[in-house]
Design a protein around this motif. Sequence first.
Motif, short mmCIF file in Angstrom:
data_model
loop_
_atom_site.label_atom_id
_atom_site.label_comp_id
_atom_site.label_asym_id
_atom_site.label_seq_id
_atom_site.Cartn_x
_atom_site.Cartn_y
_atom_site.Cartn_z
N LEU A 19 0.96 -1.32 0.00
CA LEU A 19 0.04 -0.04 0.01
C LEU A 19 0.96 1.34 0.12
N TYR A 20 1.96 1.09 0.69
CA TYR A 20 2.95 2.30 0.76
C TYR A 20 3.60 2.31 -0.75
N MET A 21 3.87 1.37 -1.36
CA MET A 21 4.33 1.51 -2.71
C MET A 21 3.52 2.13 -3.75
N LYS A 22 2.19 1.74 -3.37
CA LYS A 22 0.94 2.44 -4.42
C LYS A 22 0.67 3.54 -3.99
N GLU A 23 1.46 4.13 -2.94
CA GLU A 23 1.05 5.52 -2.60
C GLU A 23 -0.47 5.63 -1.91
N ILE A 24 -0.91 4.79 -1.43
CA ILE A 24 -2.12 4.90 -0.88
C ILE A 24 -1.96 4.94 0.72
N VAL A 25 -1.00 4.40 1.38
CA VAL A 25 -0.79 4.96 2.67
C VAL A 25 0.74 5.74 2.63
N ARG A 26 0.89 6.40 3.86
CA ARG A 26 2.20 7.07 4.09
C ARG A 26 2.89 6.75 5.09
N VAL A 27 1.96 5.90 6.16
CA VAL A 27 2.92 5.35 7.14
C VAL A 27 1.80 4.14 7.77
N GLY A 28 2.46 3.15 8.39
CA GLY A 28 1.90 1.90 8.94
C GLY A 28 1.97 1.90 10.53
N ILE A 29 0.59 1.46 10.88
CA ILE A 29 0.76 1.06 12.41
C ILE A 29 0.49 -0.58 12.33
N ILE A 30 1.33 -1.00 13.23
CA ILE A 30 1.10 -2.46 13.72
C ILE A 30 0.98 -2.89 14.95
N ILE A 31 -0.30 -3.22 15.51
CA ILE A 31 -0.66 -3.39 16.81
C ILE A 31 -0.24 -5.05 17.06
N VAL A 32 0.58 -5.39 18.04
CA VAL A 32 0.69 -6.53 18.49
C VAL A 32 0.81 -6.77 19.97
N PRO A 33 0.42 -8.04 20.54
CA PRO A 33 0.67 -7.87 22.15
C PRO A 33 2.51 -8.18 22.53
N MET A 34 2.50 -7.71 23.44
CA MET A 34 3.88 -7.77 24.14
C MET A 34 4.10 -9.19 24.46
N SER A 35 5.10 -9.58 24.55
CA SER A 35 5.73 -11.01 24.70
C SER A 35 4.57 -11.62 25.87
N SER A 36 4.66 -10.90 27.00
CA SER A 36 4.02 -11.36 28.21
C SER A 36 2.54 -11.63 27.96
N ALA A 37 1.90 -10.84 27.34
CA ALA A 37 0.57 -10.88 26.70
C ALA A 37 0.25 -11.98 25.65
N ALA A 38 1.38 -12.10 24.73
CA ALA A 38 1.15 -13.04 23.81
C ALA A 38 1.26 -14.73 24.15
N LYS A 39 1.93 -14.78 25.44
CA LYS A 39 1.95 -15.98 25.89
C LYS A 39 0.97 -16.35 26.72
N LYS A 40 0.06 -15.53 27.27
CA LYS A 40 -1.12 -15.68 27.94
C LYS A 40 -2.07 -15.97 26.74
N LEU A 41 -2.23 -15.33 25.53
CA LEU A 41 -3.06 -15.66 24.68
C LEU A 41 -2.88 -17.01 24.09
N GLY A 42 -1.81 -17.41 23.74
CA GLY A 42 -1.37 -18.81 23.29
C GLY A 42 -0.14 -19.09 22.89
N GLY A 43 0.33 -19.84 22.11
CA GLY A 43 1.60 -20.40 21.59
C GLY A 43 2.10 -19.71 20.10
N ASN A 44 3.30 -19.20 20.28
CA ASN A 44 4.02 -19.02 18.76
C ASN A 44 3.15 -17.81 18.07
N LEU A 45 2.82 -17.01 18.94
CA LEU A 45 2.10 -15.62 18.34
C LEU A 45 3.03 -14.52 18.11
N ALA A 46 2.42 -13.62 17.32
CA ALA A 46 3.16 -12.42 17.19
C ALA A 46 3.54 -11.53 18.69
#
Length: 152
Positions: free
Chosen positions: A98-125
Amino acid sequence: MMIKLKSYRSGLDVVPHGIVEDIKDIFQSTNIDVKSYAASAINKSLSSKLKQFGWSDSVRLDNSSKISITSMLHGIGLCLQTGNVSRTYADLLKLQTLYMKEIVRVGIIIVPMSSAAKKLGGNLASFERLSRELPIFKQVITMPILLVGFYE
């Protein structure tokens, strides 16, 4: 929930301050227990709150495909990832496209911190892993990105 921010290629400088504050507000007003099988409830709650702040529904990269990102607002692409770590690399590719197509100028990625990821399940972002590995792709992922990690 609380958050931690990290800037990649000046992402924090490109995302308007008001939008960063809105994201902080969204997380401060979200009270979902981070535990096994809560990822779906977290996604639903955060997506609903993002819409209240003007963010779109999911956005397709191309009309010929179902590939999409979570949301967009004012030239900012957002991916919320509470699933398997492999999906974060797909999110990076989608945002970069989307950036290369000039549709967006910046991205936001929301992921759990590792402590939260461990509570949510295995091998998570996780925020820590993405923060550590994103610079490996500096020749490929050239857009500014704001990483948002959430935890209890």
